[in-house]
Design an enzyme around this catalytic site. Structure first.
Site, short mmCIF file in Angstrom:
data_model
loop_
_atom_site.label_atom_id
_atom_site.label_comp_id
_atom_site.label_asym_id
_atom_site.label_seq_id
_atom_site.Cartn_x
_atom_site.Cartn_y
_atom_site.Cartn_z
N SER A 1 0.36 -5.05 8.36
CA SER A 1 1.44 -5.49 7.44
C SER A 1 1.25 -6.76 6.74
O SER A 1 1.21 -7.95 7.36
CB SER A 1 2.85 -5.59 7.94
OG SER A 1 3.92 -5.62 6.90
N GLY A 2 1.09 -6.78 5.51
CA GLY A 2 1.03 -8.05 4.50
C GLY A 2 2.46 -8.54 4.20
O GLY A 2 3.27 -7.99 3.18
N TYR B 1 0.76 -1.24 0.16
CA TYR B 1 0.03 0.01 0.11
C TYR B 1 0.92 1.24 -0.06
O TYR B 1 1.53 1.26 0.95
CB TYR B 1 -0.85 0.05 1.20
CG TYR B 1 -1.68 1.20 1.36
CD1 TYR B 1 -2.93 1.47 0.84
CD2 TYR B 1 -1.35 2.18 2.35
CE1 TYR B 1 -3.58 2.65 0.84
CE2 TYR B 1 -2.17 3.19 2.61
CZ TYR B 1 -3.30 3.50 1.83
OH TYR B 1 -4.05 4.63 1.81
N SER C 1 3.24 -3.07 4.04
CA SER C 1 3.47 -4.49 4.02
C SER C 1 4.89 -4.73 3.51
O SER C 1 5.61 -3.85 3.02
CB SER C 1 2.58 -5.06 2.77
OG SER C 1 1.12 -4.87 3.54
N ASN D 1 7.88 -1.81 2.45
CA ASN D 1 6.85 -0.74 2.92
C ASN D 1 6.55 -0.92 4.45
O ASN D 1 5.31 -0.94 4.61
CB ASN D 1 5.53 -0.94 1.98
CG ASN D 1 4.77 0.27 2.20
OD1 ASN D 1 5.07 1.51 2.05
ND2 ASN D 1 3.39 -0.12 1.99
#
Length: 359
Positions: free
Chosen positions: A278-279, A136, A240, A208
Site C-alpha cells: 500500500s502506497g 492501483y 494504496s 484503495n
C-alpha cells in the site's frame, strides 16, 4: 440519488464538520472529476478517471501553496514532493489518477498551469511542477490499457467547483477497492477553534487500501463480521491511499508536514497498519499567506503562522476528517465487476454497517 453518508447513517462520529463536510469547505478550494466507464477494444472494462484539486481556484496570477508531505509507506507515487520537501510549496493544480496514468496527467496539469498563468509564464523564467498522485485500480479497470488521456485530465481540471462534491465511483477513485469493499473518492471536513479564531480543515481521499479483517468503524471490528462476503482474489492488499489535507489556518511548511503525518493516524482508526503493498502517501497544504511567487518577490518576506503549541485541535481534526472521508468513500461506492480475477466487488451495506456499530 446519493447514498447516505456516514453521519447521515447515524454513525457516532466526533467533531464539527463544515457546511458541506468536504474539502471544498476550505475557502477557494475547488474539486473536479473526469470519470471513465466503458469497454476497451480488447473487451476489458474501463473504469478509472482523474480527480483534480485547485487549491487557489482559478486565480489569474500564480501563487505558492504552502505544503508538507509525508509517506507512511512509500509504495506509490506523488510527483513534485522533492521540491515540497525543500522549498515548502507547490504551484498550480493537484491531481489523482491510477498508477499507469501519472505521466499523461502530469503533462496535462503542466499544460493547464502554463495556460492558466500565461502572462506570468511569458514574463518570467518559470517552471511547472504539478503534484500528481496515484493508486492501483487493475483489479477492476484495464489499467494496462492506459485509457486516461490528456483531454480527460484537462476536463477534470475544467470541471473543478466548490460546494458539495460527488464521492465513491468518481474521478480517480472510480476503480478502487477499500478493505475488500468497493472504495473510491471520499471527503470530510472539520471546523477548528484556535484562540477564538475559526479555521477549516478538509480531507479528500482516494481510498484503495486495507484488508477486510482489519476494518474497524467507530472502534468496532466490523471487518471480522463481514469476511464471509469477501470475493476470491481480494484476500491480500494490492492498493494504496492518497490523503490530501487542506486548511485555511496559517501554517509553515514544517508544520504542514507534521499535519500530513496525522493522516496516517486517521487511516489507522479504520484498522490498516499500512500494508507492504500500500502506497500510503499524504499531502497537507494551506491556502493562507497568499503572495507572489518567490521568483518575483523582494528579499525579505513575512509569513503569518500559528504557534506549534496550539496545534492539538488541528491534529485531531486531521485524524477525524481522514477517517470519515474513508468511510464516506466506501458508503458512496457502487458495486463493480472485477476482471482480474473475475468476480464482483460489492459496496459496503450501510444499514448493516450501522447495525453492527450500534449493536
Amino acid at each position: 440519488m446519493a447514498k447516505p453518508r456516514a453521519r447521515e447513517l447515524g454513525l457516532p462520529l466526533p467533531g464539527t464538520p463544515g457546511p458541506y463536510n468536504a474539502i471544498t469547505d476550505v475557502p477557494g478550494v475547488l474539486v473536479g472529476y473526469r470519470t471513465l466507464d466503458g469497454v476497451a477494444d480488447n473487451g476489458r472494462r474501463i473504469q478509472t478517471g482523474v480527480t483534480a484539486i485547485l487549491p487557489r481556484g482559478r486565480d489569474s496570477e500564480p501563487q505558492p501553496v504552502w505544503a508538507g508531505f509525508h509517506a507512511l509507506n512509500g509504495n506509490g507515487e506523488m510527483t513534485g514532493t522533492h521540491w515540497i520537501e525543500h522549498g515548502g510549496y507547490f504551484v498550480g493544480p493537484l491531481c489523482i489518477t491510477n498508477s499507469h496514468s501519472v505521466g499523461i496527467v502530469h503533462h496535462a496539469a503542466a499544460r493547464w498551469t502554463i495556460q492558466q498563468y500565461a502572462d506570468a509564464w511569458q514574463r518570467e523564467h518559470l517552471w511547472a511542477m504539478p503534484v500528481v498522485a496515484e493508486t492501483y485500480d487493475g483489479v477492476i479497470n484495464d489499467i494496462n490499457g492506459q485509457h486516461v488521456s490528456e483531454a480527460d485530465a484537462l476536463a477534470a481540471l475544467d470541471a473543478a467547483k466548490g460546494g458539495a462534491i460527488a464521492e465513491g465511483n468518481v474521478g480517480g477513485g472510480n476503480g478502487m477497492i477499500c478493505y475488500g469493499f468497493k472504495g473510491g473518492t471520499g471527503t470530510a471536513s472539520r471546523i477548528v477553534e484556535v484562540d477564538g479564531q475559526s479555521y477549516t480543515l478538509g480531507a479528500l481521499v482516494q481510498a484503495n487500501h486495507g484488508q477486510r479483517a482489519w476494518l474497524k468503524v467507530c472502534g468496532v471490528p466490523v471487518g471480522e463480521r463481514l469476511e464471509d462476503e469477501l470475493p476470491a482474489g481480494l484476500e491480500r492488499e494490492r492498493g494504496s491511499i492518497i490523503v490530501i489535507l487542506a486548511t485555511d489556518a496559517p501554517l509553515l511548511p514544517h508544520q504542514l508536514k507534521r499535519l500530513a503525518q496525522r493522516a496516517g493516524l486517521g487511516i489507522a482508526l479504520a484498522g490498516t497498519p499500512g500494508g507492504n503493498n500500500s502506497g500510503d502517501i499524504f499531502l497537507a497544504f494551506s491556502v493562507a499567506n497568499p503572495r507572489p511567487l518567490p521568483q518575483v518577490s523582494p528579499t525579505r518576506l513575512n509569513l503569518d503562522y500559528l504557534n506549534d503549541e496550539c496545534f492539538d485541535a488541528l491534529y485531531l481534526a486531521a485524524v477525524q476528517a481522514t477517517d470519515e472521508a474513508v468511510l464516506n468513500a466506501m458508503l458512496a461506492a457502487e458495486d463493480s465487476p472485477m476482471q482480474k480475477p473475475e468476480g464482483l466487488c460489492r459496496a459496503i451495506d450501510g444499514e448493516r454497517l450501522r447495525e453492527l456499530v450500534v449493536r
